[in-house]
Structures are given as C-alpha cells and as structure tokens.
Write an enzyme that holds these catalytic residues in place. Structure first.
Site, mmCIF file in Angstrom:
data_model
loop_
_atom_site.group_PDB
_atom_site.id
_atom_site.type_symbol
_atom_site.label_atom_id
_atom_site.label_comp_id
_atom_site.label_asym_id
_atom_site.label_seq_id
_atom_site.Cartn_x
_atom_site.Cartn_y
_atom_site.Cartn_z
ATOM 1 N N ASN A 99 19.425 -31.039 39.420
ATOM 2 C CA ASN A 99 18.619 -31.512 38.288
ATOM 3 C C ASN A 99 17.856 -30.320 37.698
ATOM 4 O O ASN A 99 17.957 -29.201 38.193
ATOM 5 C CB ASN A 99 17.671 -32.639 38.722
ATOM 6 N N LYS B 46 37.775 -27.559 48.624
ATOM 7 C CA LYS B 46 37.571 -27.699 47.175
ATOM 8 C C LYS B 46 38.481 -28.805 46.626
ATOM 9 O O LYS B 46 39.667 -28.873 46.964
ATOM 10 C CB LYS B 46 37.889 -26.364 46.497
ATOM 11 N N PHE C 64 4.628 -37.316 43.272
ATOM 12 C CA PHE C 64 4.770 -37.165 41.826
ATOM 13 C C PHE C 64 5.625 -38.294 41.283
ATOM 14 O O PHE C 64 6.460 -38.842 41.998
ATOM 15 C CB PHE C 64 5.432 -35.812 41.485
ATOM 16 N N LYS D 38 5.053 -46.981 42.227
ATOM 17 C CA LYS D 38 5.594 -45.957 43.133
ATOM 18 C C LYS D 38 4.579 -45.617 44.222
ATOM 19 O O LYS D 38 4.928 -45.391 45.371
ATOM 20 C CB LYS D 38 5.932 -44.708 42.306
ATOM 21 N N LYS E 279 5.777 -46.247 48.009
ATOM 22 C CA LYS E 279 6.062 -45.091 48.868
ATOM 23 C C LYS E 279 4.925 -44.795 49.851
ATOM 24 O O LYS E 279 5.054 -43.913 50.685
ATOM 25 C CB LYS E 279 6.319 -43.860 48.003
#
Ligand code: CTP
Length: 400
Positions: A210, A288, A326, A340, A344
């Site tokens: 990301n 691969k 976060f 959240k 969490k």
C-alpha cells in the site's frame, strides 16, 4: 525535541561561517524557540542585521551605546532575559575577549554580564584554532563552565584543511537542546511504535503493498525518543532514515510485524501507525507464477492477516498501559474511528482522512482527530513532525 517557550540570545561574530547562523535561527524557530540576535561589527561584514531580523522575527542588537536599543532593553537585561547565550560562530577574537573578561562592545559586554549558561561554537582558520593562545583561552572558558560545540574538521574557506569549521547547524541545535533540556517526561518508559506498510508476497517477485510512507510513524518514534522514552520502532519497508536514538526492527509482512511487536513487549506505550495489509495470500508460492499463453489470469486467494493492534491491546497482564491505534478513513470518519477504538480495544484512535483529495497519505502534513473514551478532539492541519511532537506530549501527560 521541542524548545517551545525557551529563549536563546544568539551572538553572531565575524567569520565566513556567519551565514550558517541563519540556518541555526531557522531551526531554533522551527522548534518553537524565541531567538534574539546580537551582531558584532565583524559579523556584520558577512551577514546583515536585516537577514537575522527576518528569520528571528525579532529586533537585532548591534551597538553597545545605542539610544534606541538602550531605551528598548538595556544590555544587562538583554544578557539575562534568555535561557541560554549562544555564540555561533565564535571567532578567535571573541573567545580571547571572553577569556580575558574584556567588555569593549555589545557582545563582549553581554558575555561578561550574563548569569546564564554560555555555549560557544568556534569557527576560525586551522592555525588560529591550534595556536597556544586559543588553546589556553578555551581551557580557561571550559574551566568556567562554558559549553563548547566543535569546531569540525575539513576543508576550509581559506583553502587549508583541518579543525576550525563551524559545526553544522543541526549539531549546534542538538547541543542547545541538550543544555536546555528539562527532566524528560518519558524517561524510563518503553514505547513500541509500528510504521510503514507491510509487503505480503504473492510469489518470490510480486507482493501486495500500500502507499504508506511511514513518515507519521517514524516521526512519532522520534518524538517519543525526544521525550526520553526507549523506543522500539517496528517498520515495514520504507525509504526513510532510522530516527536517531531509536531501535529499529525491520520486517516485511504482517506476521513478522506481529512477532516483532510481541518480542518487544513489555511496553508502557504502544502506537500502531503502520498500514498493515489486511490480507495475505492464502497459499503464497515460492516459485514465480508463470503466464500460460492464452491462459486465464490467476485467481488470488486471500486470507486475513492477524490484527496486530487488537492482539496487543487485548486485556491481560502484558497489555501496554496506553494503546494508540490509527484509523485511515475516507468517509464517516468519526463513526468509523469510534467503532474501531471499541472493536480493537485501543485507548485512543488517531483518525485521519486519507481521501486522495486531502494529500495526507504519503504527504508531509496530517490533520487528525484524537478519539478517546472522553470524546473527540479535532486538531488543526499540521506538519507530520508537529503532529508527532504534540501527540508525544499528550502521551506523556496521560502517563503522569
Ligand atoms: N492494524 C493492525 N493490524 C492489522 C490491521 C490494522 O495493527 N492487521 C492497525 C493499524 O496499524 C491501525 C489500526 O489497526 O492502527 C487501524 O487500521 P485500519 O487499516 O484503518 O483499519 P481496519 O481494521 O483495516 O478497518 P477498515 O478496513 O474497516 O478501515
């Protein structure tokens, strides 16, 4: 570290290195320190009062007997209103005057009148620095408790090589911080910080990733270390230097990040700033993946990664005292962040809007909302370093 609320009286004496005083002023101002400058006649040959004034945003003093300066602030008061007196660059001449106790201009008079600690950053030709007179002067000043930074060794403006170069402004800033540091509020505390993305292999050459840069997490690690914490930074692959004074554990996958976090416990503080991949390949292959001519694209079967924040925040004897997560959201930020936090088990959630229009993801600024059991605080848009500094202070306050 922040120098917010501190005041430095900066004396700029003559020398080619006087231009570096401008960068020092900029760094001091950036860390919240008020700077008042005194420019000697020699210094004014190299930098102008106007440049010092523009950067310090403060009147610059040059004359011992100035009607305007004296009416504004007498030299005795000027020498005592600062927390620290810094002479940078300090010429051989000012060091000799200090050692001899001369007071024949504003700078030397202030240095004789001050009751504050003095830091000198010498800069001069290598032969002047190694001259027995300068050596004796430095010994006298050291015996009186004057702090010294540098000089550095290297090529000099006069085409000679050796010791005599002014220390670089960040090193002078660090010396100032060390002298002005009060008791560090997080001394004796261990902080665990995660940062950056994780890379989840698809095969030996491909991975899922990301756009996290790690800037915010790394800045938080540095800010916590600045307040005296022992910091373990568990970081995914990022293009950032290791923050000074921080133990960095480099990992690639979420599973490795969880293992590294568990190995770093116990911790008093845990800040989970990493953008952990939610999924990894159910069956990553060590060969691969090959295209077959005319064949269908492969279906990537994914499986959830462990939630590191939720695992470490779970109630139990090893749970860190303050767990901060976060929430990167693109919509319904407040609702999702509070949800959240509960789901969490975090004490705080730092929620930020990562909608591409904000430029926050990968950018240098951040606008956050601190969600805790007490409610939601909206912070202004700040540089990521400033968010980190403010958050570290909030964390230190919460642990008091
Ligand atoms: N986090 C974690 N381990 C994971 C996923 C997330 O430790 N496997 C942490 C992040 O470091 C962050 C917080 O959890 O502190 C929130 O992460 P985020 O990706 O925003 O939330 P998600 O749980 O993925 O929820 P959603 O996908 O609904 O946004």
């Amino acid at each position: 570290m922040t120098l917010a609320g501190k005041r430095v009286l900066l004396i700029v004496t003559g020398g080619i290195a006087a231009f570096k005083a401008l960068e020092l002023i900029r760094l001091l101002r950036k860390s919240g320190c008020a700077v008042t400058c005194v420019l000697t006649k020699g210094g004014a040959q190299f930098v102008t009062p106007l440049s010092l004034q523009a950067l310090s945003e403060h009147h610059v003093y040059t004359d011992l007997f100035s009607l305007t300066d004296e009416s504004e602030m007498g030299h005795i008061q000027l020498s005592r209103s600062a927390d620290l007196v810094v002479v940078a660059p300090a010429s051989a001449d000012i060091l000799a005057k200090m050692a001899a106790g001369l007071a024949d201009d504003l700078a030397s008079t202030l240095l004789l009148a001050t009751d504050k600690r003095v830091l000198v950053a010498p800069a001069m030709n290598v032969r002047m620095w190694s001259h027995p007179a300068t050596t004796a002067n430095m010994a006298t000043l050291a015996a009186r408790g004057v702090a010294v930074i540098g000089p550095d060794e290297g090529a000099m403006a006069c085409n000679e090589f050796g010791a005599g170069r002014l220390s670089e402004p960040p090193a002078i800033l660090a010396a100032i911080e060390a002298l002005l540091a009060g008791p560090k509020p997080l001394a004796g505390r261990h902080a665990l910080v995660t940062s950056g993305p994780t890379h989840e292999p698809i095969d030996p050459v491909r991975y899922i990733a990301n756009r996290s840069s790690g800037k915010q997490g790394h800045a938080i690690a540095a800010a916590l270390a600045g307040l005296g914490a022992r910091v373990t930074l568990v970081s995914g692959p990022v293009a950032l230097p290791d923050p000074a004074g921080v133990t960095v554990v480099r990992i690639e996958t979420a599973a490795q990040m969880l293992a590294a976090c568990q190995a770093a416990l116990p911790a008093d503080i845990a800040v989970f700033a990493a953008a952990v991949a939610d999924w990894r390949m159910a069956h990553a292959t060590d060969r691969k993946m090959k295209k077959t001519p005319g064949g269908a694209p492969p279906a990537l079967e994914l499986t959830p990664n462990p939630d590191i924040l939720a695992t470490i925040a779970a109630p139990g004897p090893g749970r860190p005292g303050l767990v901060v997560g976060f929430a990167a959201e693109t919509h319904d930020l407040r609702h999702h962040a509070e949800d959240k936090r509960r789901r969490k088990g975090a004490d705080w959630i730092i929620a930020n809007d990562v909608n591409p229009a904000t430029g926050i993801m990968g950018g240098t600024e951040n606008q956050i909302h601190l969600v805790s059991a007490a409610g939601i605080e909206d912070w202004p848009r700040l540089a990521k370093d400033d968010v980190a500094a403010r958050l570290a202070i909030r964390i230190a306050d919460a642990l008091q």
